[in-house]
Design a protein around this motif. Sequence first.
Motif, mmCIF file in Angstrom:
data_model
loop_
_atom_site.group_PDB
_atom_site.id
_atom_site.type_symbol
_atom_site.label_atom_id
_atom_site.label_comp_id
_atom_site.label_asym_id
_atom_site.label_seq_id
_atom_site.Cartn_x
_atom_site.Cartn_y
_atom_site.Cartn_z
ATOM 1 N N GLU A 594 0.832 -1.214 0.000
ATOM 2 C CA GLU A 594 0.000 0.000 0.000
ATOM 3 C C GLU A 594 0.859 1.252 0.000
ATOM 4 O OE1 GLU A 594 -2.502 -0.440 3.377
ATOM 5 O OE2 GLU A 594 -3.922 -1.793 2.370
ATOM 6 N N GLU A 595 1.912 1.250 0.799
ATOM 7 C CA GLU A 595 2.807 2.409 0.839
ATOM 8 C C GLU A 595 3.532 2.575 -0.492
ATOM 9 O OE1 GLU A 595 6.596 4.134 3.411
ATOM 10 O OE2 GLU A 595 5.489 2.363 4.116
ATOM 11 N N LEU A 596 3.944 1.443 -1.082
ATOM 12 C CA LEU A 596 4.605 1.495 -2.387
ATOM 13 C C LEU A 596 3.662 2.076 -3.434
ATOM 14 C CD1 LEU A 596 7.010 0.716 -4.239
ATOM 15 C CD2 LEU A 596 5.934 -1.530 -4.516
ATOM 16 N N HIS A 597 2.404 1.643 -3.396
ATOM 17 C CA HIS A 597 1.415 2.178 -4.349
ATOM 18 C C HIS A 597 1.247 3.693 -4.168
ATOM 19 C CE1 HIS A 597 -2.207 2.785 -6.631
ATOM 20 N NE2 HIS A 597 -2.920 3.073 -5.541
ATOM 21 N N ARG A 599 3.411 5.872 -2.896
ATOM 22 C CA ARG A 599 4.642 6.563 -3.311
ATOM 23 C C ARG A 599 4.725 6.632 -4.840
ATOM 24 N NH1 ARG A 599 8.715 5.897 0.778
ATOM 25 N NH2 ARG A 599 10.241 6.722 -0.722
ATOM 26 N N LEU A 600 4.366 5.535 -5.490
ATOM 27 C CA LEU A 600 4.425 5.512 -6.952
ATOM 28 C C LEU A 600 3.335 6.401 -7.551
ATOM 29 C CD1 LEU A 600 5.089 1.704 -7.632
ATOM 30 C CD2 LEU A 600 6.730 3.578 -7.783
ATOM 31 N N PHE A 601 2.138 6.350 -6.962
ATOM 32 C CA PHE A 601 1.020 7.143 -7.475
ATOM 33 C C PHE A 601 1.330 8.639 -7.369
ATOM 34 C CE2 PHE A 601 -3.155 9.201 -7.097
ATOM 35 C CZ PHE A 601 -3.756 8.712 -8.253
ATOM 36 N N SER A 602 2.015 9.038 -6.299
ATOM 37 C CA SER A 602 2.382 10.453 -6.144
ATOM 38 C C SER A 602 3.384 10.891 -7.200
ATOM 39 C CB SER A 602 2.967 10.696 -4.743
ATOM 40 O OG SER A 602 4.187 9.995 -4.583
ATOM 41 N N ARG A 603 4.087 9.944 -7.783
ATOM 42 C CA ARG A 603 5.042 10.253 -8.851
ATOM 43 C C ARG A 603 4.412 10.039 -10.226
ATOM 44 N NH1 ARG A 603 10.428 9.985 -6.647
ATOM 45 N NH2 ARG A 603 11.227 9.789 -8.775
ATOM 46 N N GLY A 604 3.127 9.685 -10.265
ATOM 47 C CA GLY A 604 2.454 9.452 -11.540
ATOM 48 C C GLY A 604 2.774 8.101 -12.134
ATOM 49 N N VAL A 605 3.135 7.152 -11.309
ATOM 50 C CA VAL A 605 3.505 5.805 -11.765
ATOM 51 C C VAL A 605 2.398 4.834 -11.372
ATOM 52 C CG1 VAL A 605 5.210 3.957 -11.660
ATOM 53 C CG2 VAL A 605 5.939 6.356 -11.501
ATOM 54 N N GLN A 606 1.926 4.044 -12.351
ATOM 55 C CA GLN A 606 0.878 3.059 -12.102
ATOM 56 C C GLN A 606 1.497 1.731 -11.652
ATOM 57 O OE1 GLN A 606 -2.616 3.246 -12.228
ATOM 58 N NE2 GLN A 606 -2.357 1.233 -11.272
ATOM 59 N N LEU A 607 0.910 1.134 -10.629
ATOM 60 C CA LEU A 607 1.362 -0.171 -10.135
ATOM 61 C C LEU A 607 0.438 -1.247 -10.685
ATOM 62 C CD1 LEU A 607 3.253 -1.822 -8.257
ATOM 63 C CD2 LEU A 607 1.568 -1.475 -6.435
ATOM 64 N N ALA A 608 1.039 -2.305 -11.261
ATOM 65 C CA ALA A 608 0.277 -3.443 -11.788
ATOM 66 C C ALA A 608 0.832 -4.728 -11.208
ATOM 67 C CB ALA A 608 0.334 -3.469 -13.314
#
Length: 653
Positions: A594-597, A599-608
């Motif tokens: 959840e934390e990784l998601h 952090r990535l979302f705040s950088r505009g990176v989608q997690l799959a």
Amino acid sequence: MSSTPSMRLSQQEHFHLEDSGQIERSLWVLEPPNPPPLRNKLFTPLKKSISSFSSNNKPCHRRLLSFLETLFPILCWFKSYTASKFKNDLLAGLTLASLSIPQSIGYANLAKLDPQYGLYTSVVPPLIYAVMGSSREIAIGPVAVVSLLLSSLVPKVVDPAADPDAYRSVVFTVTLFAGIFQAAFGIFRLGFLVDFLSHAALVGFMAGAAIVIGLQQLKGLLGITHFTNKTDVISVLESVYKSLRQQITSTEKWYPLNFVIGCSFLIFLLIARFVGRRNKKLFWLPAIAPLVSVLLSTLIVYLSKADQNGVNIVRHVKGGLNPSSVHKLQFHGPNVGQTAKIGLISAVIALTEAIAVGRSFASIKGYHLDGNKEMLAMGCMNIAGSLSSCYVATGSFSRTAVNFSAGCQTSVSNIVMAVTVFLCLEFFTRLLYYTPMAILASIILSALPGLIDINEACYIWKVDKFDFLACIGAFFGVLFVSVETGLLVAVSISFAKILIQSIRPGIEVLGRVPRTEAFCDVSQYPMATSTPGILVIRISSGSLCFANANFIRERILKWVMEEENELAKGRVNAVILDMGNLMNVDTSGILVLEELHKRLFSRGVQLAMVNPRWLVIYKLKVANFVDKIGKKWVFLTVAEAVDACLSSKFPEP
């Protein structure tokens, strides 16, 4: 040339069908069967044990017969037992007895017990194992390593010199506990506990124990009367030096005739062993050499009256059937916990040696050895042994090799051996009165080279340096401290290896292998190409848990920043986690995801996520993590995930 409406329609249908297929495949991942409840995990081993003994589809009498055949494998193969097989087993059993009788006496002396207890241990346990064991070749009886283990641990509870009766009582109680633990391992299918003593650790432990056992035999070989109870090499050598110096310089004489007799027959035994190894047809020579040595040395001492000239002899050996030891078992007092601990250690060491020996020869003969059945058989034979004046018995490598070379067909050879030893106890123990102690030391020394496997240690060094560390740790621990310290060091290093692999799991960046749909580690396959803007990562760990979750998160974020710092590649749009190797995830792992998601979302990176196992996706759904990243970002294959990311438009951070 422009496309026609019908062609455009077919392309639209194609894309629609492809999208429908991808959605369907994603549902396969998102809708797995529910994992079994906790009670099933706890009681499944017991249920499997019970179900292996019975079947509801069979009549009652057939279920009973199946249960008995599973519990007593002798009922299966004895139906096809022939006279020719018995002939081979008879020869093998008699050859085995000729080696077992002198070795059993020597190992009893090593365990600080009277000689007859070694012979007792070669009667009852082999008979029980013959009807319950599944190995055809393994030879049951006392062994050097377990004898050393008892002689080093039990004296810490009771001093054998001060109170020999109490010492024997503790040994019998240790044997009972060892049998109970072994039987429990088999019933509950806990054989994996034995594997904590790895092969490499066992090689080092056996080598160290062999040297310690050899040094212990200097007492009998040199005829030393005062000797240390410690097992480490420094204490033993110091004791030998002080005893010899005291006997040479003081009025108490040292009789070198013990050394002459012991060394003479030791050379004979080693030559017989060498000849038997060089010529397989002479396998019987090293097998009967110990018995011949006992008979010849006893005759020499008797005729020359060497016992009157300082040669230490066995003296009285109590004969007859194994006496009951039920009344000697101790379940009360302050030492019961320590006795149980020694029983557990003895159980693990005995099982490890026996299963290793049994599987080695079973593979040569081409049949499978069931470890759980072996544990149950070993446990029952040691429980029965503890009630009949026996100490911990197990499979012996040297005697099993002799049994195999002699052409044994079934475990009837153990029965023949046990009957022969019983006849020796009944009629011939008086002949052992003048047997010199130096001969027993020589017999044990001649069997020790088989415990030291230098070639295997070199092989371990070449293949796995960490395994070699466990091997050498066990070796030096036994050699310079104590047997239990060697075991503790070996198990600790093995655990450390598991912990390091769990805390620092493999995390790999994947790329597409040209002309394939396969995604592989780019460091292993340099030809694999990564997709710009998409970072594909595989977690090569069985579990995402509290021990490794933070490490995995930091490594992924570091790779994302490194990837973005390379301006030629632009920014990272998506991170795809290949979770095909991930078997489980705990609450700490979910929180880190959840934390990784975030952090990535705040950088505009989608997690799959790709191909999470059923237990993993079940927990992620319960924790609402799948809803947070979106169900459409869960895929069956990496290729589908990459294609979906390429066709998506990601907003700027």
